[in-house]
Each structure stands twice: as C-alpha cells, then as structure tokens.
Write a protein that holds these residues in place. Sequence first.
Motif, mmCIF file in Angstrom:
data_model
loop_
_atom_site.group_PDB
_atom_site.id
_atom_site.type_symbol
_atom_site.label_atom_id
_atom_site.label_comp_id
_atom_site.label_asym_id
_atom_site.label_seq_id
_atom_site.Cartn_x
_atom_site.Cartn_y
_atom_site.Cartn_z
ATOM 1 N N LEU A 109 1.652 6.869 -6.915
ATOM 2 C CA LEU A 109 0.549 7.735 -7.347
ATOM 3 C C LEU A 109 0.865 9.199 -7.058
ATOM 4 O O LEU A 109 0.535 10.091 -7.855
ATOM 5 C CB LEU A 109 -0.745 7.330 -6.639
ATOM 6 N N GLU A 110 1.479 9.454 -5.934
ATOM 7 C CA GLU A 110 1.800 10.838 -5.575
ATOM 8 C C GLU A 110 2.675 11.497 -6.640
ATOM 9 O O GLU A 110 2.501 12.673 -6.974
ATOM 10 C CB GLU A 110 2.502 10.866 -4.221
ATOM 11 N N SER A 111 3.597 10.740 -7.219
ATOM 12 C CA SER A 111 4.514 11.292 -8.216
ATOM 13 C C SER A 111 3.980 11.212 -9.637
ATOM 14 O O SER A 111 4.322 12.044 -10.476
ATOM 15 C CB SER A 111 5.858 10.550 -8.155
ATOM 16 N N ASN A 112 3.147 10.204 -9.939
ATOM 17 C CA ASN A 112 2.786 9.932 -11.330
ATOM 18 C C ASN A 112 1.311 10.122 -11.666
ATOM 19 O O ASN A 112 0.987 10.340 -12.829
ATOM 20 C CB ASN A 112 3.179 8.484 -11.681
ATOM 21 N N ALA A 113 0.434 10.027 -10.679
ATOM 22 C CA ALA A 113 -0.999 10.154 -10.952
ATOM 23 C C ALA A 113 -1.698 10.730 -9.732
ATOM 24 O O ALA A 113 -2.519 10.066 -9.092
ATOM 25 C CB ALA A 113 -1.591 8.795 -11.330
ATOM 26 N N PRO A 114 -1.383 11.991 -9.365
ATOM 27 C CA PRO A 114 -1.930 12.551 -8.128
ATOM 28 C C PRO A 114 -3.456 12.615 -8.099
ATOM 29 O O PRO A 114 -4.043 12.606 -7.019
ATOM 30 C CB PRO A 114 -1.300 13.952 -8.082
ATOM 31 N N ASP A 115 -4.097 12.670 -9.275
ATOM 32 C CA ASP A 115 -5.559 12.706 -9.280
ATOM 33 C C ASP A 115 -6.170 11.376 -8.823
ATOM 34 O O ASP A 115 -7.354 11.307 -8.481
ATOM 35 C CB ASP A 115 -6.084 13.064 -10.674
ATOM 36 N N LEU A 168 0.837 -1.203 0.000
ATOM 37 C CA LEU A 168 0.000 0.000 0.000
ATOM 38 C C LEU A 168 0.876 1.258 0.000
ATOM 39 O O LEU A 168 0.587 2.238 -0.711
ATOM 40 C CB LEU A 168 -0.916 -0.011 1.227
ATOM 41 N N TRP A 169 1.957 1.229 0.750
ATOM 42 C CA TRP A 169 2.868 2.373 0.783
ATOM 43 C C TRP A 169 3.504 2.595 -0.588
ATOM 44 O O TRP A 169 3.646 3.735 -1.045
ATOM 45 C CB TRP A 169 3.945 2.141 1.837
ATOM 46 N N GLU A 170 3.881 1.521 -1.272
ATOM 47 C CA GLU A 170 4.478 1.645 -2.602
ATOM 48 C C GLU A 170 3.494 2.271 -3.589
ATOM 49 O O GLU A 170 3.877 3.102 -4.427
ATOM 50 C CB GLU A 170 4.930 0.268 -3.115
ATOM 51 N N ILE A 171 2.227 1.889 -3.499
ATOM 52 C CA ILE A 171 1.210 2.470 -4.383
ATOM 53 C C ILE A 171 1.056 3.962 -4.104
ATOM 54 O O ILE A 171 1.006 4.790 -5.034
ATOM 55 C CB ILE A 171 -0.148 1.763 -4.196
ATOM 56 N N MET A 172 0.971 4.311 -2.824
ATOM 57 C CA MET A 172 0.826 5.722 -2.444
ATOM 58 C C MET A 172 1.978 6.548 -3.011
ATOM 59 O O MET A 172 1.782 7.629 -3.579
ATOM 60 C CB MET A 172 0.810 5.840 -0.920
ATOM 61 N N THR A 173 3.184 6.033 -2.860
ATOM 62 C CA THR A 173 4.367 6.761 -3.316
ATOM 63 C C THR A 173 4.344 6.959 -4.827
ATOM 64 O O THR A 173 4.645 8.051 -5.330
ATOM 65 C CB THR A 173 5.642 5.993 -2.904
ATOM 66 N N VAL A 232 3.438 -1.500 -9.877
ATOM 67 C CA VAL A 232 2.296 -0.807 -9.273
ATOM 68 C C VAL A 232 1.059 -1.702 -9.264
ATOM 69 O O VAL A 232 0.363 -1.832 -8.248
ATOM 70 C CB VAL A 232 2.005 0.508 -10.026
ATOM 71 N N VAL A 233 0.776 -2.336 -10.399
ATOM 72 C CA VAL A 233 -0.406 -3.200 -10.491
ATOM 73 C C VAL A 233 -0.292 -4.372 -9.521
ATOM 74 O O VAL A 233 -1.261 -4.709 -8.815
ATOM 75 C CB VAL A 233 -0.592 -3.704 -11.934
ATOM 76 N N GLN A 234 0.887 -4.984 -9.446
ATOM 77 C CA GLN A 234 1.028 -6.126 -8.555
ATOM 78 C C GLN A 234 0.877 -5.709 -7.094
ATOM 79 O O GLN A 234 0.274 -6.450 -6.304
ATOM 80 C CB GLN A 234 2.373 -6.811 -8.772
#
Length: 439
Positions: free
Chosen positions: A162-168, A155-160, A228-230
């Motif tokens: 998204l914050e840089s690549n897809a903030p929306d 979950l932390w990896e996803i957050m990190t 990210v998907v995994q």
Amino acid sequence: MSARSRARHDDRIAAEIRSLAKPLTRSSDLDELVQRVQAARFVCIGEASHGTSEFYRWRGLLSRRLIEDHGYRWIGVEGDWPDCWRINRWVRGEADDDLDALGLLAHFERWPTWMWANHDVADFLTWLKSFNLSRPAGDRVGFYGLDVYSLWDSLWEIMTWLESNAPDSLPAAMRAWQCFLPFGEDPHRYARSTRLVPVTCESDVVDLLVEVRRRSRARSQDEEMLDVVQNAEVVANAEHYYRTMVRGDRESWNIRDRHMVDTIERVASHAGPYAKGLVWEHNTHVGDARATDMSRAGMVNVGQLLRERQPDGSVALIGFASHRGTVLAASSWGAPEEAFVMPEAQSGTLEALLHETLGEPAVLVFPDDRSGPWLSSWLGHRAIGVVYNPHHETGNYVPTRIGGRYDALLWLERTTALRPLHHEPRPTEPELETEPTGF
C-alpha cells in the motif's frame, strides 16, 4: 461373530486388498493412479506425517507426472502464504535467481521449518523451476501457501504494498498495525490478551480486508494483486483463528480448513476456469472428515469441503500410510526436531492389516463401488503430526472408513525421516500450540 465367520470375513478383506494392490517401486507404477485422477480439477495428495521422506518423494513424483503429462498448473501446500509466495516467484523465474533451492528454503523461519526446508522439497522445487523455465511465462506452474498462521508477515506485506501503490489506503492498514503493535510480532500474545480483556482487532482487520478488496476490483487477474488480497484474507482469518484457538475451541480447526479451501478456490479462479491444481497437505486435511470420527466432533476438513463444493468427479483424494521406520518430529511444541523410531503399527489397524496382507509397497486405486469388506470397514489409521511421542501410539490412530476417506492410497512398508536443511533453535519462551499436531 463366530471364529469361523470372523476367519471368512478376514479372508474376504485380504482378498479385496490383494485385488486392488499394485506394486509401488518406480514412477511408472503410478500409471493407473495417474490415469484415474488426471481429469480431476483438484488432486489432493496427503501424507501420514509431516516428517517422512518417502511421502514427500512419492508425492513429488506423482505431481511431476500430473504436471508434465496432464497440464496441472498450480500447487497449493500446507504452508504460509508469504513464504510460499517467495517460492512461487522463484520457481517462475521472477525473483531470487541468485539462489538455488537450498538457499531459498533456508529463509523459512517459523517452526516447524522442516516441513518445507528439507532436501525432498528442495529436489522437487529444483525440478519445477527447470520445467517452468522451459515454458512460456504464462504457462508456468505456481506454488502457493494455503495456511492461516502468518498474521504478522501478511500484515507487513500489505503495508509495504500500500505504501508504494495506494498510499491513500494506508490508514486502514495502520489502524490494524497499531492495534496489534502492543503484542510485538506474537499473535499468541494477542490471542491470550483477548481472554482477559474482551477488546479485539477484529473490526480493524475487517476494514483492511474491505479496503484491499476494493482496490483489487480493477486488477482482479493481476498476479501481484492476488498476493495483496490473499495477505488481507490471511490477516482477517488469522485474527479470528488465534482468538478462537486460545479458548481451546475446536472450531479453530474449522476456521483454518475453511480458510484453506477458500484459498484453493481463489488460486484456482486466478489460474483460470480450466486450470487444474494439486493440493499437498496432511492426511487429516486431505482425507474426507465424514469418513472419520472427526465428523462426530463437528469438525470438517479440506477434502470434505472440496467434495461438497465441487461437482462429482472433479476432486480426487489420495492418502499415504506406512508400517514402521523413522520420522522427523518434535517432542513438544516449538522444540528442536528429532528423528524418532516409529514402532510397527498396532494390531488391528489399517497399517497392520496392509503389512500382514501385502508386506511390500503398493498403490491401491479404489473402484467406484466402495462397499467391499475392506473399503467399508472402520479401522484405526495412523496420523503423526509435528509433535510425536512413539510411546503413546494409541492416540495417533484416527478411526477411518478408508473407502470414504480417499480415492486411492499409497502404501509403504518402511519409511525414513526427512533430512532438514537446518536445525530448529531451542525456543526462548513457550509458544502456544496450534495445528498441525496430528490427533
């Protein structure tokens, strides 16, 4: 059966074992096995314990042969995705170049760390990185974690990301994060809470998975997007796994093994339609569950599911067994590791029979016809997990029809405990037990 009939039957079993067994002392002794499995899309290589040096070493030697000589392109292991992703990037020469394999594996923190933070794995990864760096970037061998446990880290990896690549898309991740936040970084606390109050984070993690999948469509072949998907798949399945496990429901085993097979297929699809891969897991995952008593309990496993999902001949299952020696394990879940003396195999078991018949290490490659008296017999087959009590050996034997469970078996007379890179700290509070514990 009369004594004379029993003696004749035993003689036929011993004759079949001797006809299949070839010495196992050097890498070249694997030639027949390599030739037999080299066309398979998936070669799954087991281990009879998570704490035996020889299982890791021979598995590494067999993997080297398949990678060097037959073009296998990826390895999937019974480990967490985020930890193994870091290994994947290191062996490809993409990150952590200031570290050697020992320094890299020192970052493993989730118990039991010795499964991967040990000298045999370090030796293999050192070789793999050297092999990779001699090849073009697109032809390098990947190293991926198949397991389901890393809810918080994923979950932390996803957050990190998204914050840089897809903030929306970050709000979907934040909702999942906030749902788990009251439980700290402990999925076991979350799981226990669902027994008392039927409120879960299921809908939040499913929404997050849907959002990440939507983002991935435009970058389906991107290595970063695979990560990210995994991680999103892990979060969704881990939430389901822990919530089911805390009820003492055996279905949690099936959730875990289905997740691992889905991950294998996702990695294989990413690697390309003709890319062949290796799977490293315990015998209880690799060996086909339909040839054990697991099936009567409604349990499936990786070996069974891969055979069911793939065309004939595209899956090879290889097991390990040994008679006596030492093994690294813990006396209870979360406890520090110990080197236990593993007693001689119990009379009447697969291991005792191989010891009495062969008495030396061997590789046994099974023929297409598995109707012989040994390959078709049901015998106890030892399985040691991360928790072990050598004084209660009977519970460590899984009823097995060896010819149905594997396509080949590597037999070792005496084995030794893994050498961990560091020692496990004593737990500050009890942790809820999960697999892999053996049976």
